[in-house]
Design an enzyme around this catalytic site. Structure first.
Site, PDB file in Angstrom:
ATOM      1  N   GLN A  21      45.753   4.642 -56.157  1.00  0.00           N
ATOM      2  CA  GLN A  21      45.721   3.678 -55.053  1.00  0.00           C
ATOM      3  C   GLN A  21      45.086   4.317 -53.809  1.00  0.00           C
ATOM      4  OE1 GLN A  21      49.073   3.791 -56.886  1.00  0.00           O
ATOM      5  NE2 GLN A  21      47.894   2.472 -58.228  1.00  0.00           N
TER       6      GLN A  21
ATOM      7  N   ALA B  78      27.340   4.550 -51.903  1.00  0.00           N
ATOM      8  CA  ALA B  78      26.337   4.284 -50.865  1.00  0.00           C
ATOM      9  C   ALA B  78      25.221   3.407 -51.400  1.00  0.00           C
ATOM     10  CB  ALA B  78      25.775   5.603 -50.334  1.00  0.00           C
TER      11      ALA B  78
ATOM     12  N   GLY C 194      43.314   2.282 -61.891  1.00  0.00           N
ATOM     13  CA  GLY C 194      42.184   2.246 -62.802  1.00  0.00           C
ATOM     14  C   GLY C 194      41.126   3.211 -62.327  1.00  0.00           C
ATOM     15  N   HIS C 195      41.096   4.400 -62.909  1.00  0.00           N
ATOM     16  CA  HIS C 195      40.125   5.417 -62.508  1.00  0.00           C
ATOM     17  C   HIS C 195      38.938   5.374 -63.464  1.00  0.00           C
ATOM     18  CE1 HIS C 195      43.256   7.984 -60.114  1.00  0.00           C
ATOM     19  NE2 HIS C 195      43.098   6.757 -59.659  1.00  0.00           N
TER      20      HIS C 195
ATOM     21  N   ASP D 272      40.713   1.960 -55.069  1.00  0.00           N
ATOM     22  CA  ASP D 272      39.427   1.649 -55.711  1.00  0.00           C
ATOM     23  C   ASP D 272      38.257   2.373 -55.058  1.00  0.00           C
ATOM     24  OD1 ASP D 272      40.786  -0.363 -57.332  1.00  0.00           O
ATOM     25  OD2 ASP D 272      40.774  -1.611 -55.534  1.00  0.00           O
TER      26      ASP D 272
ATOM     27  N   LYS E 198      38.004   7.557 -56.893  1.00  0.00           N
ATOM     28  CA  LYS E 198      38.687   8.841 -57.037  1.00  0.00           C
ATOM     29  C   LYS E 198      38.470   9.448 -58.418  1.00  0.00           C
ATOM     30  CE  LYS E 198      42.563   6.913 -55.813  1.00  0.00           C
ATOM     31  NZ  LYS E 198      42.047   5.606 -55.367  1.00  0.00           N
ATOM     32  N   GLY E 199      38.470   8.597 -59.452  1.00  0.00           N
ATOM     33  CA  GLY E 199      38.315   9.108 -60.812  1.00  0.00           C
ATOM     34  C   GLY E 199      37.004   9.838 -61.006  1.00  0.00           C
TER      35      GLY E 199
ATOM     36  N   THR F  48      51.755  -0.641 -52.162  1.00  0.00           N
ATOM     37  CA  THR F  48      52.318  -0.287 -53.455  1.00  0.00           C
ATOM     38  C   THR F  48      53.717   0.286 -53.232  1.00  0.00           C
ATOM     39  OG1 THR F  48      51.819   0.793 -55.569  1.00  0.00           O
ATOM     40  CG2 THR F  48      51.362   2.059 -53.551  1.00  0.00           C
TER      41      THR F  48
END
Length: 423
Positions: A222, A330, A40-41, A13, A16-17, A237
């Site tokens: 992940q 941030a 979930g990206h 989380d 990354k997406g 995972t």
């Protein structure tokens, strides 16, 4: 041309997406190398939020080839829904999306088993997303799984029936029934849809593209601390979430890997069970959760929140050979007078360490904090790194010194444009 790899450095989380979406225009290929619909990206641009689960995050760029690698576990039902949503938003994915024939299929019985096995753990639950991930990887390692390429075989139905019979036996051991009849109709409809897509031996595709001089970005799901070997086992995972997983999950040789982008939040979160040394069980933790909208993109579960953890980050940086860090969210810390950074752990005996110990020892560790002043500025209104407040620049420099890796990007908001490239 080399392969650059993007990995999460925490418990997933990390954002990354968004970073894949930002970096994608400079690449020819984005390839997903592990995980499944438990990912979930989230990408936000033009005022709209998009959540991807199995489709690579380069899909919104028409010039990019997107590859679902062999290391992925694929749920055809979720995949079809995901692609339909993209179609509804005007994304033409058909020509540039390729799926590995060697990717494992998530069957309805895998999802049922996931629930049954998690319930059987009682108070020792792993915190599974119940998407069938663990049972599917179990079948892969046990050499009994079905792969995407199997759907092209004349006897696929027979292979499917044999797999479900094995799963039913395991369910019966726990005095449970699979109860998947209703789910099977959707599954086989989605299988018919999957047969219409570009199914390929993607290891050949990717290596051919490398020989053509194409730039490839390998996208992980992940986070490193959930890696099945090096994460906080057993609260992990079921796949290799670190850079090494890109090689086995795509079929590329290690010599091709160049840059490694490590993604970390400016604080830390975790979903599910397992140790979390810097977790905050107070109003500060709730403030971070609320400001960061820290609820799972896949499950909707509230995330556990805490201060940034440098021993854990050092560990992930070491495992991955990270060449640069991208610091996310941030802006979530904008309202804090004080920002705390865990620099070491202290054992019950009073000994300090900057290393991440194994599970049994980690559970007894207390974080040792350094405090820094907050910036008290609305970062989402800042459009260049030079205009960042001094306190945030000091925070970034402190992290760089401690971690010995440069921070090249600071994200100050969810939108694609709220991504500042540091000097």
């Amino acid at each position: 041309m080399p392969v650059d790899v993007l990995v999460g450095l925490q418990w997933g989380d990390e954002g990354k997406g968004k970073i894949v979406d930002v970096l994608a225009p400079t690449y020819d290929v984005v390839a997903r190398f592990q995980g499944g619909p438990n990912a979930g990206h989230t990408l936000t641009f033009d005022g709209t939020k998009h959540v991807l689960h199995q489709v690579p995050s380069g899909i919104f760029h028409p010039h990019i080839i997107n590859v679902v690698g062999n290391g992925v576990v694929l749920d055809p039902v979720v995949f079809r829904v995901e692609l339909q949503k993209l179609t509804d938003r005007g994304v033409d994915w058909a020509k540039n999306l390729h799926i590995s024939k060697k990717a494992q299929l998530i069957l309805p019985s895998h999802r049922a088993l996931d629930r049954i096995l998690e319930e059987a753990r009682g108070g020792g639950k792993i915190g599974s997303t119940l998407k069938g991930i663990g049972p599917t990887y179990q079948d892969k390692i046990g050499r009994t799984g079905l792969r995407v390429g199997d759907i092209l075989a004349a006897d696929f139905q027979e292979r499917y029936n044999e797999a479900v019979a094995r799963h039913a036996t395991l369910a019966n051991f726990h005095n449970q029934q699979l109860d998947i009849e209703q789910a099977e109709a959707d599954f086989f409809s989605a299988i018919d849809f999957l047969r219409t897509l570009q199914l390929a031996d993607t290891e050949y595709l990717l290596n051919d593209l490398l020989r053509q001089g194409k730039k490839i970005l390998a996208e992980g799901a992940q986070g490193s601390l959930l890696d099945v070997d090096f994460g906080t086992y057993p609260f992990v995972t079921s796949s290799s979430t670190i850079v090494a997983g890109a090689c086995t999950g795509l079929g590329i040789a290690p010599r091709h890997i160049d840059k490694v982008y490590g993604i970390s939040k400016a604080y830390c979160t975790r979903v599910g069970s397992g140790p979390f040394p810097t977790e905050l069980h107070d109003a500060v933790g709730e403030q971070i959760r609320t400001a960061g909208r820290e609820f799972g993109a896949t499950t909707g579960r509230p995330r556990r929140c805490g201060w940034i953890d440098l021993p854990a980050l050092r560990y992930s940086i070491m495992l991955n050979g990270v060449t640069e860090i991208h610091l996310m969210k941030a802006d979530v810390l904008d309202e804090f007078d004080e920002i705390r950074v865990c620099t070491h752990y202290r054992s019950p005996e009073g000994e300090e360490t900057n290393q991440l110990p194994d599970l049994s020892d980690l559970q007894t560790m207390e974080p040792v904090y350094t405090s820094m002043p907050g910036w008290k500025v609305n970062l989402q209104q800042i459009d260049s790194a030079g205009n960042l407040p001094k306190e945030l620049k000091d925070y970034v420099r402190f992290l760089e010194t401690q971690l010995e890796v440069p921070i090249s990007i600071v994200s100050v908001g969810p939108d694609r444009v709220s991504t500042l490239h540091m000097g």
